[in-house]
Design an enzyme around this catalytic site. Structure first.
Site, PDB file in Angstrom:
ATOM      1  N   LYS A  96       2.888 -15.340   1.697  1.00  3.69           N
ATOM      2  CA  LYS A  96       3.146 -16.208   0.542  1.00  3.69           C
ATOM      3  C   LYS A  96       4.642 -16.488   0.502  1.00  3.69           C
ATOM      4  CE  LYS A  96       1.081 -17.146  -2.955  1.00  3.69           C
ATOM      5  NZ  LYS A  96       0.621 -18.491  -3.435  1.00  3.69           N
TER       6      LYS A  96
ATOM      7  N   ASP B 258      -3.278 -17.908  -0.063  1.00  2.00           N
ATOM      8  CA  ASP B 258      -4.312 -18.533  -0.903  1.00  2.00           C
ATOM      9  C   ASP B 258      -4.994 -19.665  -0.147  1.00  2.00           C
ATOM     10  OD1 ASP B 258      -1.890 -19.932  -0.999  1.00  2.00           O
ATOM     11  OD2 ASP B 258      -2.151 -20.585  -3.078  1.00  2.00           O
TER      12      ASP B 258
ATOM     13  N   ASP C 160     -12.364  -9.162   3.925  1.00  2.00           N
ATOM     14  CA  ASP C 160     -13.625  -9.153   3.172  1.00  2.00           C
ATOM     15  C   ASP C 160     -14.219 -10.556   3.137  1.00  2.00           C
ATOM     16  OD1 ASP C 160     -13.499  -6.438   2.522  1.00  2.00           O
ATOM     17  OD2 ASP C 160     -14.123  -6.791   0.441  1.00  2.00           O
TER      18      ASP C 160
ATOM     19  N   ASP D 153      -6.465  -7.062   3.727  1.00  2.00           N
ATOM     20  CA  ASP D 153      -7.590  -6.418   3.051  1.00  2.00           C
ATOM     21  C   ASP D 153      -8.492  -7.473   2.427  1.00  2.00           C
ATOM     22  OD1 ASP D 153      -9.111  -4.293   1.878  1.00  2.00           O
ATOM     23  OD2 ASP D 153      -8.096  -4.703  -0.020  1.00  2.00           O
TER      24      ASP D 153
ATOM     25  N   TYR E 264       0.817  -1.216   0.000  1.00  2.00           N
ATOM     26  CA  TYR E 264       0.000   0.000   0.000  1.00  2.00           C
ATOM     27  C   TYR E 264       0.849   1.263   0.000  1.00  2.00           C
ATOM     28  CZ  TYR E 264      -4.693  -1.945   0.732  1.00  2.00           C
ATOM     29  OH  TYR E 264      -5.892  -2.567   0.564  1.00  2.00           O
TER      30      TYR E 264
HETATM   31  C1  IPM Z   1     -10.509  -1.373   3.590  1.00  2.00           C
HETATM   32  C2  IPM Z   1     -10.733  -0.723   2.238  1.00  2.00           C
HETATM   33  C3  IPM Z   1      -9.590   0.222   1.931  1.00  2.00           C
HETATM   34  C4  IPM Z   1      -8.328  -0.605   1.831  1.00  2.00           C
HETATM   35  C5  IPM Z   1      -9.779   1.089   0.682  1.00  2.00           C
HETATM   36  C6  IPM Z   1     -11.058   1.888   0.736  1.00  2.00           C
HETATM   37  C7  IPM Z   1      -8.601   1.991   0.442  1.00  2.00           C
HETATM   38  O1  IPM Z   1     -10.914  -1.688   1.268  1.00  2.00           O
HETATM   39  O2  IPM Z   1     -10.381  -0.644   4.581  1.00  2.00           O
HETATM   40  O3  IPM Z   1     -10.482  -2.594   3.644  1.00  2.00           O
HETATM   41  O4  IPM Z   1      -8.008  -1.154   0.766  1.00  2.00           O
HETATM   42  O5  IPM Z   1      -7.633  -0.706   2.835  1.00  2.00           O
HETATM   43 MG    MG Z   2     -11.008  -3.707   2.013  1.00  2.00          MG
END
Ligand code: IPM
Ligand code: MG
Length: 368
Positions: A193, A226, A254, A250, A143
């Site tokens: 990884k 993975d 999710d 990240d 990042y």
């Molecule tokens: C998160 C989001 C952010 C990230 C974006 C909005 C920059 O997806 O907080 O998970 O990638 O960190």
């Molecule tokens: Mg995210």
């Protein structure tokens, strides 16, 4: 009454202001009751800030963020700003806050509420009682790594980023994960990884060294990212604490969020290093995005933001009992079959964002 605490609220874009509005409702209620003494200041971040100031967060707002006792953020981004240069895009505001406040430890708990078991796309027996803590490194890795950009090499165009970690950067986030595990199931799974990435080999080496030196009493395992994604949907209950880098964190968070039924349920806390005055810089935000497609329709689920508020009570203000009450209120509301659109299912009652916030306050009222 306790000393006033300053909270900087950055609602941001899309559904951000709507979900944050429900946290304001709770704060108004608990301030009026005398349980808290929060002084809330609101400001702009993301596209909302870009539209006014031409940047995604201003220096003045950064100064307020540093001075605040805690920051709460809604969400940033949306198609409206797709053509804005990367350094001024809504996401850049969020990344600047994380980086300049040095919020290296991002805690993303994925907890399955019993009432929501059927909202998950996984079989109930796989997720019942699920309680995973993802500790995502938040201020380094790909990042922020340099160099990055686009360039022509031998007449061919390239785009590139740099995945890079220092030993202290890995060490400090792994410590948070080990300390966290001690208060929970005592197990840490470190994810990278190492089979293909030099930085992955290094990550594993640093975590292993720290474990041997200071945390030998915690169970440590290593997993490729993975495989971790696969294991999260195959047998998620095997995990207690997962520690991983910025990018894998990240993605995996999710994935873990969907185990709980909806991205609309997942809170997060981003913490820095305690300063000389004993203050730990902190920002709290839902894991979900700005969902511009449902903006302003009252369809957004405020629970992830409300649960982020609960994390603030717990981690920034040591108000464990009040945090427990907020968590319990959310559980009770779900137990009464009340749902927002994202977690709606047959036989349930669908509420708007605002009515969901009101329902949580009503439950808090009962809990006293
Ligand atoms: C998160 C989001 C952010 C990230 C974006 C909005 C920059 O997806 O907080 O998970 O990638 O960190
Ligand atoms: Mg995210």
């Amino acid at each position: 009454m306790s000393d006033p605490k300053n909270i900087l609220m950055l609602a941001g874009d899309g559904i951000g202001p709507e979900v944050m509005g429900e946290v304001k409702r709770i704060i108004d209620w608990s301030n009026a009751k005398g349980d808290t003494n929060f002084v809330v200041e609101e400001d702009l971040v993301g596209g909302a800030c870009y539209d006014v100031h031409g940047v995604a967060v201003t220096d003045a707002t950064m100064a307020k963020a540093h001075a605040a006792d805690a920051v709460m953020l809604g969400a940033v981004g949306g198609p409206k700003w797709d053509d804005v240069a990367r350094e001024n895009r809504p996401e850049a505001g969020l990344l600047r806050l994380r980086k300049e406040m040095d919020l290296f430890a991002n805690l993303r708990p994925a907890v399955v509420f019993d009432a929501l078991i059927d909202a998950s796309s996984l079989k109930p027996e796989l997720i019942k009682g699920l309680d995973i803590m993802i500790v995502r490194e938040l201020t380094a890795g790909v990042y922020f790594g340099q160099p990055r950009g686009e360039e022509i090499r031998d007449g061919v165009a390239y785009g590139f980023d740099t995945q890079i970690y220092s030993e202290p950067e890995i060490d400090r986030v792994a410590r948070v994960a080990f300390d966290m595990a001690k208060k929970r199931g005592n197990r840490v799974c470190s994810v990278e990884k190492a089979n293909v990435m030099e930085s992955g080999v290094f990550w594993r080496k640093v975590v292993t060294k720290l474990h041997a030196a200071d945390y030998a009493d915690v169970e440590l395992s290593h997993m490729y990212a993975d495989n971790c994604a696969m294991q999260l949907v195959r047998a998620p209950a095997q995990f207690d604490v997962i520690v991983t880098d910025n990018l894998f964190g990240d993605i995996l968070s999710d994935c873990a969020a969907m185990l709980t039924g909806s991205l609309g349920m997942l809170p997060s806390a981003s913490l820095g290093t305690k300063d000389a005055n004993g203050k730990t810089p902190a920002m709290y935000e839902p894991v979900h995005g700005s969902a511009p497609d449902i903006q302003g329709e009252g369809k957004a689920n405020p629970l992830a933001t409300i649960l982020s508020y609960s994390m603030m009570l717990r981690y920034s203000f040591n108000l464990g009992q009040q945090a427990d009450n907020v968590d319990q209120a959310v559980q009770n509301v779900l137990g009464q079959n009340l749902r927002t659109a994202d977690i709606m299912s047959k036989g349930m009652t669908q509420l708007s964002t605002q009515d969901m916030g009101k329902a949580v306050v009503a439950e808090l009222e009962k809990l006293g």
